[in-house]
Write an enzyme that holds these catalytic residues in place. Structure first.
Site, PDB file in Angstrom:
ATOM      1  CB  CYS A   1      32.799   4.729  69.462  1.00  0.00           C
ATOM      2  SG  CYS A   1      33.600   5.701  67.928  1.00  0.00           S
TER       3      CYS A   1
ATOM      4  CG  ASN B   1      29.475   8.568  69.177  1.00  0.00           C
ATOM      5  OD1 ASN B   1      28.094   8.769  68.995  1.00  0.00           O
ATOM      6  ND2 ASN B   1      30.297   9.569  68.862  1.00  0.00           N
TER       7      ASN B   1
ATOM      8  CG  HIS C   1      28.771   5.152  65.864  1.00  0.00           C
ATOM      9  ND1 HIS C   1      28.861   6.365  65.759  1.00  0.00           N
ATOM     10  CD2 HIS C   1      30.237   4.760  66.133  1.00  0.00           C
ATOM     11  CE1 HIS C   1      30.154   6.913  65.754  1.00  0.00           C
ATOM     12  NE2 HIS C   1      30.897   6.300  66.280  1.00  0.00           N
TER      13      HIS C   1
ATOM     14  NE  ARG D   1      33.061  10.194  60.967  1.00  0.00           N
ATOM     15  CZ  ARG D   1      33.497   9.413  62.025  1.00  0.00           C
ATOM     16  NH1 ARG D   1      32.661   8.822  62.860  1.00  0.00           N
ATOM     17  NH2 ARG D   1      34.553   8.973  61.993  1.00  0.00           N
TER      18      ARG D   1
ATOM     19  CE  LYS E   1      41.522   2.869  64.811  1.00  0.00           C
ATOM     20  NZ  LYS E   1      41.008   4.297  65.209  1.00  0.00           N
TER      21      LYS E   1
ATOM     22  CD  GLN F   1      31.511   4.181  62.311  1.00  0.00           C
ATOM     23  OE1 GLN F   1      31.973   3.254  61.557  1.00  0.00           O
ATOM     24  NE2 GLN F   1      32.514   5.047  63.083  1.00  0.00           N
TER      25      GLN F   1
ATOM     26  NE  ARG G   1      40.703   1.403  71.333  1.00  0.00           N
ATOM     27  CZ  ARG G   1      40.258   2.172  70.503  1.00  0.00           C
ATOM     28  NH1 ARG G   1      40.503   1.666  69.248  1.00  0.00           N
ATOM     29  NH2 ARG G   1      39.584   3.420  70.808  1.00  0.00           N
TER      30      ARG G   1
HETATM   31  N1  LIG Z   1      34.697  10.329  69.655  1.00  0.00           N
HETATM   32  C1  LIG Z   1      34.284   9.272  69.923  1.00  0.00           C
HETATM   33  O1  LIG Z   1      33.194   8.557  69.692  1.00  0.00           O
HETATM   34  C2  LIG Z   1      35.354   8.082  70.556  1.00  0.00           C
HETATM   35  C3  LIG Z   1      34.873   6.961  70.903  1.00  0.00           C
HETATM   36  C4  LIG Z   1      35.990   5.931  71.420  1.00  0.00           C
HETATM   37  C5  LIG Z   1      37.069   6.391  71.599  1.00  0.00           C
HETATM   38  N2  LIG Z   1      37.749   7.550  71.130  1.00  0.00           N
HETATM   39  C6  LIG Z   1      39.046   8.081  71.020  1.00  0.00           C
HETATM   40  O2  LIG Z   1      39.026   8.775  72.151  1.00  0.00           O
HETATM   41  C7  LIG Z   1      40.149   9.693  72.051  1.00  0.00           C
HETATM   42  C8  LIG Z   1      39.614  11.080  72.207  1.00  0.00           C
HETATM   43  O3  LIG Z   1      38.470  11.400  71.000  1.00  0.00           O
HETATM   44  P1  LIG Z   1      37.598  12.497  70.937  1.00  0.00           P
HETATM   45  O4  LIG Z   1      36.588  12.274  70.040  1.00  0.00           O
HETATM   46  O5  LIG Z   1      37.236  13.061  72.528  1.00  0.00           O
HETATM   47  O6  LIG Z   1      38.483  13.812  70.581  1.00  0.00           O
HETATM   48  P2  LIG Z   1      38.792  15.325  70.708  1.00  0.00           P
HETATM   49  O7  LIG Z   1      37.426  15.855  70.952  1.00  0.00           O
HETATM   50  O8  LIG Z   1      39.664  15.791  69.432  1.00  0.00           O
HETATM   51  O9  LIG Z   1      39.675  15.738  71.907  1.00  0.00           O
HETATM   52  C9  LIG Z   1      41.001  15.423  71.943  1.00  0.00           C
HETATM   53  C10 LIG Z   1      41.418  15.864  73.444  1.00  0.00           C
HETATM   54  O10 LIG Z   1      42.881  15.643  73.438  1.00  0.00           O
HETATM   55  C11 LIG Z   1      43.374  16.871  73.355  1.00  0.00           C
HETATM   56  N3  LIG Z   1      44.669  17.151  72.427  1.00  0.00           N
HETATM   57  C12 LIG Z   1      44.466  17.283  71.357  1.00  0.00           C
HETATM   58  N4  LIG Z   1      45.771  17.396  70.586  1.00  0.00           N
HETATM   59  C13 LIG Z   1      46.470  17.337  71.805  1.00  0.00           C
HETATM   60  C14 LIG Z   1      47.897  17.617  71.604  1.00  0.00           C
HETATM   61  N5  LIG Z   1      48.906  17.690  70.888  1.00  0.00           N
HETATM   62  N6  LIG Z   1      48.561  17.516  73.140  1.00  0.00           N
HETATM   63  C15 LIG Z   1      47.844  17.408  74.237  1.00  0.00           C
HETATM   64  N7  LIG Z   1      46.694  16.956  74.055  1.00  0.00           N
HETATM   65  C16 LIG Z   1      46.027  16.928  72.809  1.00  0.00           C
HETATM   66  C17 LIG Z   1      42.458  17.908  73.000  1.00  0.00           C
HETATM   67  O11 LIG Z   1      42.858  19.308  73.755  1.00  0.00           O
HETATM   68  P3  LIG Z   1      42.314  20.584  73.169  1.00  0.00           P
HETATM   69  O12 LIG Z   1      40.701  20.620  73.423  1.00  0.00           O
HETATM   70  O13 LIG Z   1      43.070  21.517  73.703  1.00  0.00           O
HETATM   71  O14 LIG Z   1      42.633  20.281  71.511  1.00  0.00           O
HETATM   72  C18 LIG Z   1      41.192  17.114  73.536  1.00  0.00           C
HETATM   73  O15 LIG Z   1      41.104  17.405  74.928  1.00  0.00           O
HETATM   74  C19 LIG Z   1      40.625   9.328  70.667  1.00  0.00           C
HETATM   75  O16 LIG Z   1      42.050   8.663  70.832  1.00  0.00           O
HETATM   76  C20 LIG Z   1      39.647   8.591  69.974  1.00  0.00           C
HETATM   77  O17 LIG Z   1      40.011   7.726  68.952  1.00  0.00           O
HETATM   78  C21 LIG Z   1      36.710   8.612  70.442  1.00  0.00           C
END
Ligand SMILES: NC(=O)c1ccc[n+]([C@@H]2O[C@H](COP(=O)([O-])OP(=O)(O)OC[C@H]3O[C@@H](n4cnc5c(N)ncnc54)[C@H](OP(=O)(O)O)[C@@H]3O)[C@@H](O)[C@H]2O)c1
Length: 354
Positions: free
Chosen positions: A150, A331, A242, A235, A206, A177, A112
């Site tokens: 987010c 979010n 959020h 949180r 951030k 959040q 970013r």
């Molecule tokens: N949640 C939010 O509100 C939000 C908002 C903005 C940005 N983000 C960012 O978006 C990204 C995803 O967030 P999320 O909340 O969706 O996270 P999440 O629910 O933990 O999902 C992560 C994804 O990445 C995969 N993954 C995890 N570890 C891995 C590894 N070692 N190798 C390959 N794939 C892997 C997971 O697969 P499995 O299912 O197989 O574990 C899952 O598909 C993060 O960088 C986060 O900071 C999140």
């Protein structure tokens, strides 16, 4: 017009599933590949689907989860990839995907703050997208474009019209959040049920640095905004949305009507260009004394495709130069997958996906 083939990286996660929900019937994009960690490769997304109120398209439900490999994306003919990967995995993989000539729209924080990577909220800084042209991979088609954390997205949607209308340099914000912001499975239940956690690793920093880049001016590169965002992040046991309590001291006296009028009148490039996922009104102002609330306002935004894409502001209070209000945004939609999809729609409209 045939739809553009796209992939989702991290399709099984909180943001990944939102990507699929937005892309499975998208007017411009078509899902061509869903990638997950090796743990789930070979299975289907239907086995892991958690958006109980959104039916998974039958064809998408039957798609096999594939490994995170640029060759897989090339083989699927993906022109763009939406990344919902943890930052440590995204760091190298997203660069490899861009090197393969694929446009990457990422939620991860890994790239970013790089000077040639746009950090986009299309209503706020659409012209920053031109940064992609400076990337080494651009000539061969590939590039990286990111959306912010987010917790900052809803806030900058409110700050942009205020910064255009009034002068201020400091914003104080306390966040409440949602749990889904911590990924899946996220925060241990015993830590958060009936509790509030007053620390989210790296979040306050951030918010401060990303606001400076997003609100920054364009002058042969981005000149960081002088606005400082001082955040206290917590949180809370809420599923999605959020909520943020914002305080700003302006250089001049205003009225609460002035603030409400400026926020409600705000429109950006996505609204003018009628991008499919753009909310008609990016900032909705509520006058009830108990709004916005995550349960009632998290899905704010219309038309139907833009549900969860509007930020909601309420409880505007003004005393002289002191302005206070609450802002709420979803979010994983506005602050996650929806933000990235809107970035890709903007990129498409500006010819970057041709
Ligand atoms: N949640 C939010 O509100 C939000 C908002 C903005 C940005 N983000 C960012 O978006 C990204 C995803 O967030 P999320 O909340 O969706 O996270 P999440 O629910 O933990 O999902 C992560 C994804 O990445 C995969 N993954 C995890 N570890 C891995 C590894 N070692 N190798 C390959 N794939 C892997 C997971 O697969 P499995 O299912 O197989 O574990 C899952 O598909 C993060 O960088 C986060 O900071 C999140």
């Amino acid at each position: 017009m045939s739809r553009i083939p796209v992939a989702v990286l991290g399709a099984t996660g909180n943001v990944g599933q939102r990507f699929v929900s937005l892309l499975q019937d998208h007017p411009i994009f078509r899902l061509a590949a869903l990638c997950s960690s090796d743990r789930k490769v070979g299975g289907t997304l239907a086995e892991h689907w958690r958006l109980e109120d959104i039916p998974l398209d039958t064809e998408v439900a039957a798609m096999e989860l594939q490994p995170l490999d640029p060759k897989v994306l090339t083989h699927a003919g993906a022109v763009a990839a939406f990344s919902a990967l943890p930052a440590d995995i995204a760091r190298d993989l997203e660069v490899d995907v861009a090197r393969a000539g694929i446009r990457v729209f990422s939620n991860a924080s890994a790239h970013r703050m790089e000077p040639d990577v746009p950090l986009l909220v299309p209503e706020v800084n659409p012209d920053h997208i031109a940064l992609v042209e400076r990337q080494a991979t651009f000539k061969a088609g590939g590039f990286l474009a990111t959306n912010p954390n987010c917790s900052i997205t809803g806030l900058v949607l409110a700050l942009k019209p205020l910064a255009d209308a009034f002068e201020f340099t400091e914003v104080h914000v306390a966040t409440y959040q949602a749990l889904s912001g911590a990924g899946y499975p996220g925060v241990p239940s015993l830590d958060v049920v009936g509790n509030v956690l007053p620390f989210i690793e790296g979040e306050e920093e951030k918010m401060q640095r990303e606001a400076k880049k997003i609100l920054g001016a364009w002058s042969d590169g981005i000149v960081p905004s002088p606005i400082e965002v001082w955040a206290n992040c917590a949180r809370v046991p809420v599923r999605e949305g959020h909520l943020e309590a914002v305080s700003i001291v302006l250089r001049e006296d205003v009225s609460s009507e002035d603030i409400a009028r400026v926020l409600a009148a705000f429109r950006g490039a996505p609204q003018r260009q009628r991008l499919p996922t753009a909310p008609k009104q990016p900032v909705i102002v509520r006058t009830e004394r108990n709004r916005p609330q995550p349960l009632l306002d998290g899905m704010a935004g219309e038309p139907a495709r833009a549900r969860g894409m509007a930020a909601t502001v309420g409880r505007i209070r003004v005393t002289g130069r002191n302005v206070r209000f609450f802002v709420l945004s979803h979010n994983t939609l506005r602050g996650g997958a929806g933000g990235s999809v809107l970035n890709a729609e903007l990129a498409h409209r500006r010819g970057y996906l041709a």
